[in-house]
Design an enzyme around this catalytic site. Structure first.
Site, PDB file in Angstrom:
ATOM      1  N   GLU A   1      25.954  14.555  33.113  1.00 39.83           N
ATOM      2  CA  GLU A   1      26.963  14.624  32.566  1.00 39.83           C
ATOM      3  C   GLU A   1      26.632  12.945  31.311  1.00 39.83           C
ATOM      4  O   GLU A   1      27.530  11.987  31.147  1.00 39.83           O
ATOM      5  CB  GLU A   1      28.299  13.422  33.215  1.00 39.83           C
ATOM      6  CG  GLU A   1      28.765  14.549  33.898  1.00 39.83           C
ATOM      7  CD  GLU A   1      29.719  14.803  35.476  1.00 39.83           C
ATOM      8  OE1 GLU A   1      30.697  13.337  35.143  1.00 39.83           O
ATOM      9  OE2 GLU A   1      29.587  15.096  35.989  1.00 39.83           O
TER      10      GLU A   1
ATOM     11  N   ASN B   1      22.717  18.973  34.190  1.00 41.89           N
ATOM     12  CA  ASN B   1      23.648  18.891  34.707  1.00 41.89           C
ATOM     13  C   ASN B   1      25.057  18.591  33.922  1.00 41.89           C
ATOM     14  O   ASN B   1      25.107  17.659  33.505  1.00 41.89           O
ATOM     15  CB  ASN B   1      24.015  18.566  35.958  1.00 41.89           C
ATOM     16  CG  ASN B   1      24.883  19.032  37.044  1.00 41.89           C
ATOM     17  OD1 ASN B   1      25.538  19.315  36.338  1.00 41.89           O
ATOM     18  ND2 ASN B   1      24.444  19.746  38.026  1.00 41.89           N
TER      19      ASN B   1
ATOM     20  N   HIS C   1      33.657  23.205  36.925  1.00 42.14           N
ATOM     21  CA  HIS C   1      35.088  23.123  37.193  1.00 42.14           C
ATOM     22  C   HIS C   1      36.159  23.859  36.108  1.00 42.14           C
ATOM     23  O   HIS C   1      36.406  23.353  35.384  1.00 42.14           O
ATOM     24  CB  HIS C   1      34.859  21.212  36.837  1.00 42.14           C
ATOM     25  CG  HIS C   1      34.532  20.839  38.200  1.00 42.14           C
ATOM     26  ND1 HIS C   1      34.968  20.791  39.356  1.00 42.14           N
ATOM     27  CD2 HIS C   1      32.971  20.694  37.883  1.00 42.14           C
ATOM     28  CE1 HIS C   1      33.818  20.698  40.113  1.00 42.14           C
ATOM     29  NE2 HIS C   1      32.823  19.775  38.993  1.00 42.14           N
TER      30      HIS C   1
ATOM     31  N   GLU D   1      28.774  23.316  40.861  1.00 40.56           N
ATOM     32  CA  GLU D   1      30.040  22.771  41.693  1.00 40.56           C
ATOM     33  C   GLU D   1      31.355  23.828  40.987  1.00 40.56           C
ATOM     34  O   GLU D   1      32.294  23.182  40.820  1.00 40.56           O
ATOM     35  CB  GLU D   1      30.440  21.207  40.262  1.00 40.56           C
ATOM     36  CG  GLU D   1      29.554  20.610  40.906  1.00 40.56           C
ATOM     37  CD  GLU D   1      29.641  18.999  39.738  1.00 40.56           C
ATOM     38  OE1 GLU D   1      30.237  18.637  39.983  1.00 40.56           O
ATOM     39  OE2 GLU D   1      28.458  18.331  39.920  1.00 40.56           O
TER      40      GLU D   1
ATOM     41  N   ASP E   1      34.986  25.218  41.044  1.00 41.14           N
ATOM     42  CA  ASP E   1      35.966  26.087  41.587  1.00 41.14           C
ATOM     43  C   ASP E   1      37.014  26.258  40.705  1.00 41.14           C
ATOM     44  O   ASP E   1      36.708  26.309  38.500  1.00 41.14           O
ATOM     45  CB  ASP E   1      36.157  24.743  42.197  1.00 41.14           C
ATOM     46  CG  ASP E   1      36.704  23.176  40.996  1.00 41.14           C
ATOM     47  OD1 ASP E   1      35.809  23.047  40.619  1.00 41.14           O
ATOM     48  OD2 ASP E   1      36.870  21.661  42.555  1.00 41.14           O
TER      49      ASP E   1
HETATM   50  O1  9MR Z   1      33.835  15.359  44.170  1.00 40.28           O
HETATM   51  C1  9MR Z   1      33.744  13.766  44.176  1.00 40.28           C
HETATM   52  C2  9MR Z   1      34.744  13.263  44.364  1.00 40.28           C
HETATM   53  O2  9MR Z   1      34.703  13.109  45.436  1.00 40.28           O
HETATM   54  C3  9MR Z   1      34.110  11.770  44.353  1.00 40.28           C
HETATM   55  O3  9MR Z   1      35.462  10.411  44.206  1.00 40.28           O
HETATM   56  C4  9MR Z   1      34.304  11.592  42.130  1.00 40.28           C
HETATM   57  C5  9MR Z   1      33.865  10.399  41.828  1.00 40.28           C
HETATM   58  O4  9MR Z   1      33.743   9.996  40.428  1.00 40.28           O
HETATM   59  O5  9MR Z   1      32.770  12.798  42.224  1.00 40.28           O
HETATM   60  C6  9MR Z   1      32.687  13.730  42.508  1.00 40.28           C
HETATM   61  O6  9MR Z   1      32.496  14.646  42.202  1.00 40.28           O
HETATM   62  C7  9MR Z   1      32.062  15.036  40.649  1.00 40.28           C
HETATM   63  C8  9MR Z   1      30.846  14.932  41.071  1.00 40.28           C
HETATM   64  O7  9MR Z   1      29.620  14.593  41.353  1.00 40.28           O
HETATM   65  C9  9MR Z   1      29.686  15.338  38.898  1.00 40.28           C
HETATM   66  N1  9MR Z   1      30.620  16.459  38.495  1.00 40.28           N
HETATM   67  C10 9MR Z   1      31.903  15.702  38.657  1.00 40.28           C
HETATM   68  C11 9MR Z   1      32.873  15.959  40.203  1.00 40.28           C
HETATM   69  C12 9MR Z   1      33.859  15.679  40.148  1.00 40.28           C
HETATM   70  O8  9MR Z   1      34.710  14.785  40.041  1.00 40.28           O
END
Ligand code: 9MR
Length: 319
Positions: free
Chosen positions: A136, A177, A213, A242, A244
């Site tokens: 990101e 990523n 996402h 990731e 969904d």
């Molecule tokens: O799914 C993850 C969630 O449980 C956490 O609270 C969050 C914190 O920012 O991160 C989520 O996972 C993220 C991933 O690590 C990076 N890409 C976006 C995902 C969804 O926010």
């Protein structure tokens, strides 16, 4: 309960056996330890796991110098026991950072990032197939995101992170990523240009992770296949890391079919390109999903419902 039965959800067999790509899911250590039905479906259907939060800096070193590897270790040892591959997630990210990192001045930040990468990657050396090294790093318009790393270390922090990770585990595949880079757009253009220039300089980058996402209301990114193809032509692997598909509530049969279309298109885009080597979803059951907490009024983004019954999307990619 339906979910803990030993028979696969599809007559064709488990999802992991239907393709020669890695088929993964994000996994959370809590339900992995506490819920036998969750564990059973994960073990049966997938051959790769990504710790959802357990390897993030804010989790492993919330207090400076005090490490907590318990969640990460639990997932890695589950993977070993069940013969699964592990995707490491993630080393350099602006979110879920420990508070104490924000206040460091540039020189100390650089040495601290170095130590973080070295410590984390070395700890799991030989046990991680691929690492999400930097995630990101870009804004939607393709400019660099003004993270603490960008502001204090400058553009070069990305190349440096890859070199450090490679030194700590030369066999792990190293990925950049991001989200919203499924289709061709200013953000994916920026990632493309970065990968091209890093490869040219000999930086050890071997893959691009496309988070995927998606949400029904925004439509499917129709240039996804073309986009994966252009990354592959740069000589890197691509992973869907990731996936969904969020549903604006309430969920009904028509929306579940639309969701199945999205999953199928993403699955097919990956399978159309030899170098797309992994299809990982961000969790597999609507029982545990990040979606409703972050997008109120949206939910049900996974392949299995709360009772771990396969949804139409599952049957679409594994008929
Ligand atoms: O799914 C993850 C969630 O449980 C956490 O609270 C969050 C914190 O920012 O991160 C989520 O996972 C993220 C991933 O690590 C990076 N890409 C976006 C995902 C969804 O926010």
């Amino acid at each position: 309960m339906v979910a803990s039965q030993a028979v696969p959800a599809s007559a064709a067999g488990p999802l992991k056996n239907t393709t020669n790509r890695w088929v993964g899911s994000a996994v959370a250590a809590g339900p992995l330890a506490d819920e036998a039905d969750y564990r059973a479906v994960l073990t049966r259907e997938f051959d790769s796991v990504t710790p959802e939060n357990e390897m993030k800096w804010g989790v492993v070193e919330a207090t400076r110098g005090q490490y907590d590897w318990s969640g990460a270790d639990a997932i890695v040892s589950y993977a070993k026991r069940t013969g699964k591959s592990v995707r490491g997630h993630t080393l350099v990210w602006h979110s879920q950072l420990p508070d104490w990192v924000d206040d460091l001045e540039a020189g100390e930040l650089r040495s601290t990032v170095k130590k973080h990468i070295k410590t984390t990657v070395s700890r799991f050396k030989g046990k991680i197939r691929a690492w999400d090294v930097v995630i990101e790093a870009f804004n939607e318009d393709g400019t660099r995101r003004e993270t603490v790393f960008q502001q204090k270390l400058g553009d070069g922090y990305i190349a440096e992170a890859f070199r450090l990770a490679h030194a700590a585990d030369p066999r792990a595949k190293l990925y950049i990523n991001d989200y919203n880079i499924e289709g061709i757009n200013p953000k994916s253009d920026a990632v493309y240009e970065l990968v091209r220039s890093l490869k040219k300089k000999g930086v050890p980058i071997e893959g691009v992770g496309i988070q995927t996402h998606l949400a029904l209301q925004y439509g499917f990114p129709t240039t996804m296949r073309e986009n994966i193809e252009r990354f592959a032509r740069l000589g890197v692997d691509v992973a869907i890391t990731e996936a969904d598909v969020r549903i604006p509530q309430p969920t009904d049969a028509a929306k579940l079919e639309a969701q199945a279309d999205f999953y199928e298109q993403a699955w097919d885009a990956c399978h159309a390109v030899r170098r797309c080597v992994e299809f990982t979803t961000w969790g597999f059951t609507d029982r545990h999903s990040w979606v409703p907490g972050v997008f109120p009024g949206e939910d049900d983004a996974c392949l299995f419902d709360e009772d771990l019954r396969p949804k139409p999307a599952y049957h679409r990619i594994n008929p």
